[in-house]
Design a protein around this motif. Structure first.
Motif, PDB file in Angstrom:
ATOM      1  N   CYS A  45       7.179  51.555   3.602  1.00 57.60           N
ATOM      2  CA  CYS A  45       6.053  51.976   3.891  1.00 57.60           C
ATOM      3  C   CYS A  45       5.128  51.418   2.435  1.00 57.60           C
ATOM      4  CB  CYS A  45       5.306  53.785   3.767  1.00 57.60           C
ATOM      5  SG  CYS A  45       3.300  53.592   3.576  1.00 57.60           S
ATOM      6  N   TYR A  49       2.759  48.932   2.385  1.00 60.75           N
ATOM      7  CA  TYR A  49       0.501  49.270   2.618  1.00 60.75           C
ATOM      8  C   TYR A  49       0.667  49.064   1.077  1.00 60.75           C
ATOM      9  CZ  TYR A  49       1.249  49.580   7.331  1.00 60.75           C
ATOM     10  OH  TYR A  49       0.435  49.029   8.589  1.00 60.75           O
ATOM     11  N   VAL A  50       0.979  49.529  -0.309  1.00 62.54           N
ATOM     12  CA  VAL A  50       0.662  49.745  -1.746  1.00 62.54           C
ATOM     13  C   VAL A  50       0.710  48.241  -2.110  1.00 62.54           C
ATOM     14  CG1 VAL A  50       1.501  50.174  -3.531  1.00 62.54           C
ATOM     15  CG2 VAL A  50       1.475  51.899  -1.610  1.00 62.54           C
ATOM     16  N   ARG A  78      -1.486  52.553   9.994  1.00 58.85           N
ATOM     17  CA  ARG A  78      -0.760  51.988   9.124  1.00 58.85           C
ATOM     18  C   ARG A  78       0.308  52.688   8.838  1.00 58.85           C
ATOM     19  NH1 ARG A  78      -5.331  51.462   4.170  1.00 58.85           N
ATOM     20  NH2 ARG A  78      -6.078  49.903   4.421  1.00 58.85           N
ATOM     21  N   TYR A  94       0.405  55.934   5.888  1.00 58.50           N
ATOM     22  CA  TYR A  94      -0.105  55.309   4.693  1.00 58.50           C
ATOM     23  C   TYR A  94      -1.574  55.972   5.254  1.00 58.50           C
ATOM     24  CZ  TYR A  94      -2.419  52.844   0.950  1.00 58.50           C
ATOM     25  OH  TYR A  94      -2.952  52.649  -0.356  1.00 58.50           O
ATOM     26  N   GLY A  99      -0.898  58.144  -0.326  1.00 59.57           N
ATOM     27  CA  GLY A  99      -0.456  57.819  -0.376  1.00 59.57           C
ATOM     28  C   GLY A  99       1.050  58.141   1.083  1.00 59.57           C
ATOM     29  N   CYS A 100       2.184  57.543   0.680  1.00 62.69           N
ATOM     30  CA  CYS A 100       2.973  57.911   1.891  1.00 62.69           C
ATOM     31  C   CYS A 100       2.776  58.572   2.094  1.00 62.69           C
ATOM     32  CB  CYS A 100       3.719  56.134   1.732  1.00 62.69           C
ATOM     33  SG  CYS A 100       3.980  54.844   1.225  1.00 62.69           S
TER      34      CYS A 100
END
Length: 114
Positions: A45, A49-50, A78, A94, A99-100
């Motif tokens: 993740c 996504y980050v 996400r 996400y 955050g995750c």
């Protein structure tokens, strides 16, 4: 006819031994596998996504021994899911602020030895 029965009986016995051994191995390692897929989902993740990398590139961030873990994603929500097919599965979503975030855990309860 007897040779055919002997061969079929031997094959059946081998299949049962392999299936029993596989079941015993999975049962003995289930907690470790669930921990591994949770870690993999969280790492993937962050990777996806980050960092914005493609999901296929995220296996580079895994530790040795995590090769059996498969990754998939749902871009609409996400969410990244890590799994060892038929054994363990965890998803992480996400959130732009938090955050995750892992999904609620519904697997094998952790037993801490005394």
């Amino acid at each position: 006819m007897n040779a055919r029965r002997l061969i079929l009986g031997s094959l059946l016995a081998m299949v049962l031994v392999v299936a029993g051994g596989s079941y015993a191995w999975v049962r003995g390692h289930r907690a470790q596998l669930e921990l591994g897929v949770g870690y993999a989902a969280r790492v993937a993740c962050g990777c996806r996504y980050v960092s914005g990398r493609p999901l296929g590139d995220c296996h580079k961030d895994f530790e040795p021994g995590m090769e059996p873990i498969r990754l998939s994603e749902d871009p609409a929500t996400r969410t990244v899911t890590a799994s060892v097919p038929l054994i363990a599965r965890r998803s992480v979503r996400y959130d732009p602020v938090l955050g995750c975030q892992p999904e609620r855990f519904a697997g094998t309860p952790l037993v801490v030895p005394h």
